[in-house]
Design an enzyme around this catalytic site. Sequence first.
Site, mmCIF file in Angstrom:
data_model
loop_
_atom_site.group_PDB
_atom_site.id
_atom_site.type_symbol
_atom_site.label_atom_id
_atom_site.label_comp_id
_atom_site.label_asym_id
_atom_site.label_seq_id
_atom_site.Cartn_x
_atom_site.Cartn_y
_atom_site.Cartn_z
ATOM 1 N N SER A 73 0.833 -1.191 0.000
ATOM 2 C CA SER A 73 0.000 0.000 0.000
ATOM 3 C C SER A 73 0.875 1.252 0.000
ATOM 4 O O SER A 73 1.675 1.445 -0.905
ATOM 5 C CB SER A 73 -0.958 -0.045 1.190
ATOM 6 O OG SER A 73 -2.002 0.886 1.037
ATOM 7 N N ASP A 212 -6.078 -3.411 -2.344
ATOM 8 C CA ASP A 212 -4.934 -3.186 -1.464
ATOM 9 C C ASP A 212 -4.329 -4.483 -0.925
ATOM 10 O O ASP A 212 -5.033 -5.345 -0.404
ATOM 11 C CB ASP A 212 -5.408 -2.319 -0.287
ATOM 12 C CG ASP A 212 -4.278 -1.664 0.465
ATOM 13 O OD1 ASP A 212 -3.354 -2.375 0.887
ATOM 14 O OD2 ASP A 212 -4.331 -0.436 0.641
#
Length: 366
Positions: A73, A212
Amino acid sequence: MSYEQPVLPRSAGSIPARRVQQSWPADRDFRILSIDGGGIRGVFPAGVLADFEATLGADASIVEYFDLVAGTSTGGILALGLGAGKSAREIRDLYMHRGPQIFPPVWDNAAGRIWKFIRNNFINAAFHRYNRLALERTLQEFLGEKLLGESKVRHVIPSFDGRFSEVFLFKTRHHADYEQDWRRKMVEVALATSAAPTIYRALDTGGFRLIDGGVWANNPLMLAVIEAMVCYDVPPERIKILSIGCGQDPFRVTRRMAVGGLFHWRGVIGAAMHAQSLAATNQARLLLGPQNVVRIDPAITGAPIELDDYRRAMDELLPAVAGAVAAHRDRVCSMFLAQKVAPFVPVPTPSGMDVRRAIDEAAVAG
């Protein structure tokens, strides 16, 4: 991108046997930098790296001291920035100056708090919180058209494919088995690993629907360890890791939560990410030896800092950088910053062509 395209699951290309390990000098450590996910809280690892980088000299790049950089991320964005040749200071400044455009702060008054409560608890219950355009524009300006194959360092960047329900890892061409990802733009990889489900909509790209990587590997430390051990004949005691977090949110089960129920447990993803990070760190220490793992993580007091809370990240996490660096300076400098690693040279493409030459020729051909 439409699902009408003929595309196979990522796992369809998996090799049916163990990878052939590449040689690694017996007297040389394999140094890993691992960076957690955490949204705007990524300003903390960026600040830590910038401070350590400053001790190396005016024109030094901290990425030259690591053999592999893994990131999830916001950590993936940091990793890619370093691989693209950006200094840690430039990345820290990006978070500081462009953060308000990506995550606009709400008003710091009663009206702002009311709006934030409504947005987070009602509107965000059915829709993603932000349009990705601001992040995409920022990444495009920062990383340009660089491909993953142009990185100055090995990478492992996790995402998750929601079309085939599979974990998804982006990797540089540091092994001959890795034939696809080096052609992908760094911006695409960054957007895929940072598509937090409540913050942004999923990223449809290449026939996959990516979200993510933090949903399964917010702390990518063990992914990096496994990558080193699978791809190279490096003994565990030679693997050294600098792992930097964005601030762990302690998760405690209150009396209300103890009775169960979806409403009380709506924050359970935070518990899962916290537990995964603890497990990864402890597994690495057991496997490699505690002395080979350095973990730097800011202590967050009070309420958790949300992934998009720019104001608290700047007010609380940036000031925490100096103390964290001072506490770990001697160990980090001796283990990781005493000398540069050997330059990363990608494995030639299947055609036998150097990766960077293949990229140049593809660009010329249009």
